[in-house]
Design an enzyme around this catalytic site. Structure first.
Site, PDB file in Angstrom:
ATOM      1  N   GLY A 102       0.830  -1.203   0.000  1.00  0.00           N
ATOM      2  CA  GLY A 102       0.000   0.000   0.000  1.00  0.00           C
ATOM      3  C   GLY A 102       0.863   1.250   0.000  1.00  0.00           C
ATOM      4  N   PHE A 103       0.290   2.370   0.428  1.00  0.00           N
ATOM      5  CA  PHE A 103       1.027   3.633   0.417  1.00  0.00           C
ATOM      6  C   PHE A 103       2.276   3.568   1.295  1.00  0.00           C
ATOM      7  CE2 PHE A 103      -3.284   5.152  -0.731  1.00  0.00           C
ATOM      8  CZ  PHE A 103      -2.967   5.782  -1.915  1.00  0.00           C
ATOM      9  N   GLY A 104       2.160   2.980   2.481  1.00  0.00           N
ATOM     10  CA  GLY A 104       3.306   2.892   3.375  1.00  0.00           C
ATOM     11  C   GLY A 104       4.388   1.971   2.852  1.00  0.00           C
ATOM     12  N   GLU A 124     -18.024  10.829  -0.475  1.00  0.00           N
ATOM     13  CA  GLU A 124     -17.661  10.860  -1.898  1.00  0.00           C
ATOM     14  C   GLU A 124     -18.488   9.866  -2.701  1.00  0.00           C
ATOM     15  OE1 GLU A 124     -13.094  12.476  -1.144  1.00  0.00           O
ATOM     16  OE2 GLU A 124     -13.414  10.375  -1.649  1.00  0.00           O
ATOM     17  N   ALA A 143      -3.693   8.073   3.957  1.00  0.00           N
ATOM     18  CA  ALA A 143      -2.524   7.820   3.111  1.00  0.00           C
ATOM     19  C   ALA A 143      -1.306   8.631   3.545  1.00  0.00           C
ATOM     20  CB  ALA A 143      -2.872   8.120   1.653  1.00  0.00           C
TER      21      ALA A 143
END
Length: 451
Positions: free
Chosen positions: A37-39, A194, A341
């Protein structure tokens, strides 16, 4: 010819079929990262070309850009616009290796990781496994609704929506038609807000063109939030503006309401309200997911792993956790850092420097999170922004949201695809990907068939 034979013998001797995952021999420290993922990606970027061997494990062979899942779900984007293959990402990174496998267990005493494909030894282990949908023990809701934590979830939502709209055009039963065209979103955070805004625009601009046989007013969108405001982690201004934007789009917002049951046809709330709906999207909570082997006393609320100020998992010398799974509990952050994120990216970059300093016997500083603000969009030209002291909403906030998200997507081609789709949608409100590629079957129906 001799060179080819020698090469094949070398491969055969070093990659025997055993229960170990074949990796290149190295005398460098091995850093194993679980989760792309982002990390995890931020950590890989920090360690590339350094004097370590980096091995990334993930159950998918691609990174997925979660903030735009809702656009795939509502037919605004195709899935390949927001996913990016790890092997393409790591092309040219000579010290980075990707292995497709699901990590099942950690054996800290022997520094061994057990995966679905075999085992591997690590010198440093980093858990960046993220979260999964939390239905808070409500089995009926889990069986009959859809979360939005994976690109497959987004496609399932898309197919569910389009199939139900097609069925609504066929049926002559008014109650069934209502249930098929009613959408309930549970959770008033950014994902829920959203999603509600995107569905409302689909109802307003797409439904009348595709389904002229019935009015767009037949499609009702409900957003249910358990507390008394939307976007609870953002400012009061952002919350009130978001509520107004959604109400302007005819979204029925129910605050101070919580879902108690859902049988696939009717939503029941704790206050006794009932809503006929065959479409329920759950964005109300997440819980950490990580392999077996971490002592339960180091796991805190939300199934997160407690770390110290250096992101080291408590009780272990060479195991770290970053991103949504990590809970750095302190006076400043009694509940841990926000599961967004930006946190994961900053922790990934920090930990890359820290691991290199540990290897080189240098001191390391504690992790400090820098809040760069929060953004959320509620349809085209409408968004809210909290950037430190500056809190604003409207067109400029939406433009900023668009630029930030576009530049955060991996790969030039992906940015180009998303930018082009957004440009077309901006001028036409058109969503051209309304295709039912495969039939969606609810989990409950699959379960009933297997009994």
């Amino acid at each position: 010819m001799k060179e080819k034979q020698t090469h094949s013998i070398t491969l055969e001797s070093t990659c025997k079929i055993t229960d170990e995952i074949c990796l290149p021999d190295t005398k460098l420290p091995r850093v194993v990262i679980v989760g792309g993922g982002f990390g995890g990606l931020a950590l890989v970027e920090k360690l590339k070309h350094k004097k370590v061997q980096v091995v990334l494990f993930d159950k998918n062979n691609f990174h997925q850009f979660q903030p735009l899942f809702y656009q795939v779900a509502t037919s605004a984007l195709e899935p390949d616009s927001i996913v990016f293959p790890f092997r393409k990402q790591f092309s040219g990174y000579k010290n980075v290796i990707f292995r497709l496998a699901e990590v099942e267990e950690i054996q800290p005493s022997s520094n061994i990781l057990i995966t679905s494909r075999g085992k591997v030894h690590y010198d440093y282990l980093v858990l960046a496994t993220g979260t999964t949908t939390n239905f808070f023990g409500m089995d009926s809701v889990a069986q009959n609704s859809l979360g939005m934590k994976d690109i497959r979830d987004s496609l399932n939502i898309r197919h569910m929506m389009l199939q139900n709209l097609e069925q609504a055009a066929i049926t002559c039963d008014d109650d069934e038609r209502d249930a098929l065209t009613n959408f309930v979103i549970v959770g008033g955070g950014p994902a829920g807000v959203e999603m509600a805004g995107a569905l409302a625009e689909f109802c307003k601009y797409i439904l009348p063109k595709d389904y002229p046989e019935y009015p767009s007013s037949i499609m009702n969108i409900y957003l249910i939030e358990a507390i008394d405001e939307l976007l609870g982690t953002m400012s009061d201004k952002a919350s009130s503006k978001t509520l107004k934007y959604l109400e302007d789009l005819n979204v029925k917002v129910l605050l101070n309401e919580a879902v108690s049951n859902y049988d696939g046809n009717e939503v029941t709330t704790k206050s006794g309200k009932t809503i006929l709906a065959k479409n329920l999207i759950w964005t109300a909570g997440v819980k950490g997911q990580f392999p077996n082997g971490i002592d339960g006393k180091h796991v805190v609320r939300g199934n997160r792993i407690k770390t110290n100020a250096n992101l080291k998992v408590e009780g272990y010398e060479n195991i770290f956790a970053i991103g949504d799974i990590a809970a750095l509990i302190s006076k400043e952050t009694p509940k841990g850092h926000p599961q967004v994120a930006q946190t994961a990216i900053q922790q990934g970059k920090y930990l890359g420097d820290s691991i290199l300093n540990i290897i080189n016997n240098k001191s390391i500083k504690p992790f400090k999170y820098k809040d760069k603000g929060s953004l959320a969009t509620v349809g085209k030209r409408k968004a809210v922004a909290d950037l430190g002291k500056f809190k604003f909403a409207g067109y400029f906030a939406w433009l900023l949201w668009s630029v930030v998200h576009l530049m955060s997507i991996s790969g030039f081609r992906n940015r180009l695809m998303v930018g082009f789709n957004w440009a077309v949608s901006y001028f036409t409100y058109e969503k051209s990907n309304r295709l039912i590629i495969r039939n969606f079957k609810p989990k409950s129906s699959v379960k009933n068939r297997t009994k």
